[in-house]
Design a protein around this motif. Structure first.
Motif, mmCIF file in Angstrom:
data_model
loop_
_atom_site.group_PDB
_atom_site.id
_atom_site.type_symbol
_atom_site.label_atom_id
_atom_site.label_comp_id
_atom_site.label_asym_id
_atom_site.label_seq_id
_atom_site.Cartn_x
_atom_site.Cartn_y
_atom_site.Cartn_z
ATOM 1 N N GLU A 134 0.781 -1.173 0.070
ATOM 2 C CA GLU A 134 0.028 -0.001 -0.188
ATOM 3 C C GLU A 134 0.853 1.373 -0.001
ATOM 4 O O GLU A 134 0.552 2.087 -0.885
ATOM 5 C CB GLU A 134 -0.952 0.082 1.111
ATOM 6 C CG GLU A 134 -1.977 -1.057 1.231
ATOM 7 C CD GLU A 134 -2.782 -1.127 2.487
ATOM 8 O OE1 GLU A 134 -3.825 -1.704 2.602
ATOM 9 O OE2 GLU A 134 -2.441 -0.412 3.531
ATOM 10 N N LYS A 135 2.017 1.200 0.788
ATOM 11 C CA LYS A 135 2.739 2.331 1.013
ATOM 12 C C LYS A 135 3.415 3.017 -0.268
ATOM 13 O O LYS A 135 3.625 3.715 -0.564
ATOM 14 C CB LYS A 135 3.787 2.089 2.153
ATOM 15 C CG LYS A 135 4.477 3.460 2.411
ATOM 16 C CD LYS A 135 5.733 3.157 3.583
ATOM 17 C CE LYS A 135 6.318 4.226 3.935
ATOM 18 N NZ LYS A 135 7.414 4.288 4.968
ATOM 19 N N TYR A 136 3.992 1.738 -0.959
ATOM 20 C CA TYR A 136 4.683 2.021 -2.145
ATOM 21 C C TYR A 136 3.970 1.758 -3.432
ATOM 22 O O TYR A 136 4.610 1.851 -4.551
ATOM 23 C CB TYR A 136 5.939 1.217 -2.104
ATOM 24 C CG TYR A 136 6.995 1.649 -1.051
ATOM 25 C CD1 TYR A 136 7.694 2.604 -0.880
ATOM 26 C CD2 TYR A 136 6.655 0.839 0.133
ATOM 27 C CE1 TYR A 136 8.431 3.071 0.031
ATOM 28 C CE2 TYR A 136 7.541 1.080 1.338
ATOM 29 C CZ TYR A 136 8.471 2.376 1.257
ATOM 30 O OH TYR A 136 9.250 2.738 2.465
ATOM 31 N N ASP A 137 2.590 1.643 -3.298
ATOM 32 C CA ASP A 137 1.577 1.633 -4.708
ATOM 33 C C ASP A 137 2.223 0.680 -5.576
ATOM 34 O O ASP A 137 2.352 0.924 -6.654
ATOM 35 C CB ASP A 137 1.707 2.773 -4.992
ATOM 36 C CG ASP A 137 0.584 2.784 -6.132
ATOM 37 O OD1 ASP A 137 -0.319 2.111 -6.134
ATOM 38 O OD2 ASP A 137 0.563 3.748 -7.146
ATOM 39 N N ALA A 138 2.588 -0.723 -4.984
ATOM 40 C CA ALA A 138 3.184 -1.523 -5.738
ATOM 41 C C ALA A 138 2.054 -2.413 -6.775
ATOM 42 O O ALA A 138 0.982 -2.613 -6.512
ATOM 43 C CB ALA A 138 3.725 -2.819 -4.950
#
Length: 261
Positions: A198-202
């Motif tokens: 989620e944090k790095y929009d993978a």
């Protein structure tokens, strides 16, 4: 008994603790990093060497210090050192054990997001051709990054690595921005993997088939939940290994060790 243990893995620290608790043995553990050596020492290894060793150096240590057993508990993807260790054992005609963690049991896991490849070079090509949008979460170690960023922009690339000098240097050489580096502290939980995605929009995640101890199941489950593609590099097959020398758990290791104690 004097044991030379080729380590640097969670498997190797488990072996150290088990052997020191149950046998009268002196253990010298070799690792490629100071971090691995520290963990080995904390687990009970009598001595450690914290740098990569050449074949001739390993032979010299064995002969000069009269080691009686060679145990290879290196990572399943460290094929070069396993090839080297099997060769050394044959040359010196010394007892040899390869501790090889079992492959991941995916029997009850949704594998629809997994794309299997045989090398990191193939992984880079696959991502370039099929996943040209979104960010890439690299959960496969600092030594494998170069084969990926040959094909994809470092602007999309987020590696999770040990924050040790050698790994940071590799990131700098490849032009990976410091803000993209994710510090690693052992295998991540399902929740931690979800948070990373989620944090790095993978949109895609790279991992090795490194077994349950490497947290593979938790990575796949997180990817399933967040609809992230998984590019999984399959284990190399090492033809030089004799299957009779391989153990996959501490119980099998005990059966082998009882021949020497």
């Amino acid at each position: 008994m004097k044991i030379l243990l080729l380590g640097g893995t969670k498997d190797s620290t488990n072996i150290i603790r088990h052997v020191k608790e149950n046998y009268d043995a002196y253990i010298l553990t070799t690792t490629t990093t100071e971090y691995g050596a520290r963990l080995s020492h904390e687990s009970g290894s009598d001595d450690t060497i914290a740098r990569p060793l050449l074949k001739d150096e390993i032979i010299e240590i064995i002969e000069n210090e009269n080691f009686e057993l060679l145990i290879d508990a290196t990572h399943p993807f460290a094929e070069h050192i396993t090839q080297t260790s099997t060769s050394i054992a044959k040359e010196l005609r010394m007892p040899y054990i390869r501790f090889e963690r079992p492959t991941t049991n995916l029997e009850n896991i949704d594998t629809s997001h997994i794309h299997y490849v045989n090398s990191f070079d193939d992984a880079g090509k696959l991502i370039k051709n099929e996943f040209d949008r979104g960010n890439i979460l690299h959960l496969a170690g600092a030594n494998t990054m170069r084969d990926i960023v040959k094909y994809v922009s470092v602007d999309r690339f987020y590696p999770r690595i040990l924050k040790v000098e050698s790994s940071i240097a590799k990131c700098q050489e490849l032009g990976i921005d410091q803000s993209h580096i994710i510090p690693m502290k052992g295998a991540a939980s399902l929740e931690e993997n979800i948070e990373l995605m989620e944090k790095y929009d993978a949109s895609v995640m790279i991992t090795k088939e490194s077994g349950d101890i490497g947290g593979v199941v938790e990575k796949i489950q997180a990817a399933n939940e967040k609809n992230v593609a998984v590019v999984m590099i399959q284990r190399p097959k090492i033809d030089e290994l004799n299957k009779n020398d391989i153990v996959s758990n501490l119980e099998e290791l005990d059966i082998k060790l009882k021949d020497f104690f």
